[in-house]
Design an enzyme around this catalytic site. Structure first.
Site, PDB file in Angstrom:
ATOM      1  N   ASP A  14       0.847  -1.185  -0.038  1.00  0.00           N
ATOM      2  CA  ASP A  14      -0.031   0.077   0.094  1.00  0.00           C
ATOM      3  C   ASP A  14       0.802   1.167  -0.038  1.00  0.00           C
ATOM      4  OD1 ASP A  14      -2.113   1.851   0.367  1.00  0.00           O
ATOM      5  OD2 ASP A  14      -2.691   1.271   2.331  1.00  0.00           O
ATOM      6  N   ASP A 108      -2.974   2.493  -6.202  1.00  0.00           N
ATOM      7  CA  ASP A 108      -1.917   2.660  -5.151  1.00  0.00           C
ATOM      8  C   ASP A 108      -1.871   1.335  -4.300  1.00  0.00           C
ATOM      9  OD1 ASP A 108      -4.223   3.284  -3.843  1.00  0.00           O
ATOM     10  OD2 ASP A 108      -3.590   4.635  -2.581  1.00  0.00           O
ATOM     11  N   GLU A 109      -2.594   0.207  -4.514  1.00  0.00           N
ATOM     12  CA  GLU A 109      -2.189  -0.704  -3.641  1.00  0.00           C
ATOM     13  C   GLU A 109      -2.464  -2.166  -4.601  1.00  0.00           C
ATOM     14  OE1 GLU A 109      -5.328  -1.584  -0.689  1.00  0.00           O
ATOM     15  OE2 GLU A 109      -6.534  -0.131  -1.449  1.00  0.00           O
TER      16      GLU A 109
END
Length: 364
Positions: A14, A108-109
């Site tokens: 993350d 983003d993850e």
């Protein structure tokens, strides 16, 4: 838990305050300052906040006005999604150096299954550390990671030592970890469900585990069995590298709240037109149309209808949404309208899964 799942090695990576960190990376003048990506206007919403801004209580999904009240010297910047996507692709390229089993959740993850990996490294914890170092060295951004034997536990673990840290929950510690976990941290338990559980005396995983499946089903219907299995570590969802698109949607937040269905129909026609473009670009159509209504008090209502055929044309979309709009009277003035299409005509051919070699000793 079966041996296969006990010995699965899952990493959840993350990125830390991704959008805000990218803005600070590209503009050195913003570094070390409270920053919000999003709009500062009355209708604006914070998409992401830097850690400097979070110290003041600024959070994503917060209104720009409230964010400014919490932090008067907050700096707002407009989002640049093409730039975020560009960097996200570079991050994923690093992931693919270690495994092809990468399941992105957003820009983003992502989840990575490194049970068998391209580096031949038996330690998922060391792989996570190496990936985070490469992201820092090559892209000058920080990432956090969680490591465990399930996606659920790995995702929770990635938040424990944020920012720029990681946490490993080995298989033999999973049950104790889940028992000590606050109930609102469990996957699928939101604010409303958590409040209901509090009223039933359920505050931690241990409290949840004390309830039998019949009790949980009686109070939470079909979700009861999910909670029953979850707290016992029986969450076996695999990392899926080729995630099928499940919906196509378009929505709009209005500068002024709408109070009349006539004005709403005008906006829904525009949204239907945009949705038709997105469906055509994605080369999909769907059967289930959902109307999303967010009221001025931020409560959200959805109304859906499933058709007997696949559609993507604006005229049919609008006609169905019009029916849903007049299904019942709107409860309040409306700040957002959205339309989504699900039950898409996407058919994937699933390949047989490669069996996992199980070792009795497992290095996490």
């Amino acid at each position: 838990m079966t041996e296969e799942y006990t010995y699965r090695k899952i990493i959840h990576v993350d990125m830390d305050a991704f959008y805000a960190s990218v803005e600070q990376l590209d503009n050195p003048e913003l570094r070390g300052k409270p920053l919000a990506v999003g709009g500062a206007s009355e209708r604006g919403v914070v998409s992401a906040a830097s850690y400097e801004a979070r110290k003041y209580g600024v959070r994503s999904a917060m209104s720009g006005v409230l964010a400014r009240k919490k932090c008067p010297h907050l700096i707002f910047v407009k989002p640049r999604f093409e730039r975020y996507k560009e960097i996200s692709q570079k991050i994923r390229a690093i992931f693919f150096d270690y495994t092809d089993l990468v399941e992105p959740l957003s820009l983003d993850e992502a989840y990575l299954d490194v049970t068998e990996n391209k580096k031949g490294n038996p330690s998922a914890s060391l792989i996570a550390k190496e990936i985070r170092k490469r992201i820092a060295d090559e892209l000058h951004l920080n990432a956090s990671a969680g490591i465990s034997n399930s996606k659920f536990v790995a995702k929770i673990a990635s938040d424990i030592n944020k920012p720029n840290g990681q946490k490993t929950i080995p298989p033999e510690e999973v049950i104790d970890f889940l028992e000590a976990l606050p109930i609102e941290k469990f996957f699928g338990i939101g604010r409303v469900t958590a409040a209901k559980m509090f009223n039933l005396g359920i505050f931690t995983g241990k409290d949840l585990k004390a309830k039998d499946e019949a009790f949980l089903t009686a109070h939470f219907k079909s979700s009861g069995a999910h909670y029953f299995n979850l707290v016992r570590g029986n969450y076996h969802s695999k990392v899926k590298p080729n995630r099928e698109r499940k919906s196509v949607a378009a929505e709009h937040t209005f500068k002024t709240n709408l109070t009349s269905e006539i004005f709403m129909l005008e906006k829904l026609e525009q949204i239907s037109e945009e949705l038709e473009r997105r469906l055509s670009k994605s080369k999909v159509s769907g059967k289930t149309i959902t109307l999303k209504i967010k009221y001025s008090d931020f409560t959200t209502q959805t109304r859906s209808k499933t058709l007997p055929f696949f559609i993507k044309e604006k005229a049919v979309l609008l006609e169905t949404v019009k029916e849903l709009l007049f299904q019942e009277k709107v409860q309040n003035s409306v700040r957002l309208l959205g339309i989504s299409v699900t039950n898409l005509n996407i058919h994937s051919k699933k390949k047989p899964e490669k069996p996992i070699d199980v070792q009795l000793k497992f290095e996490f």
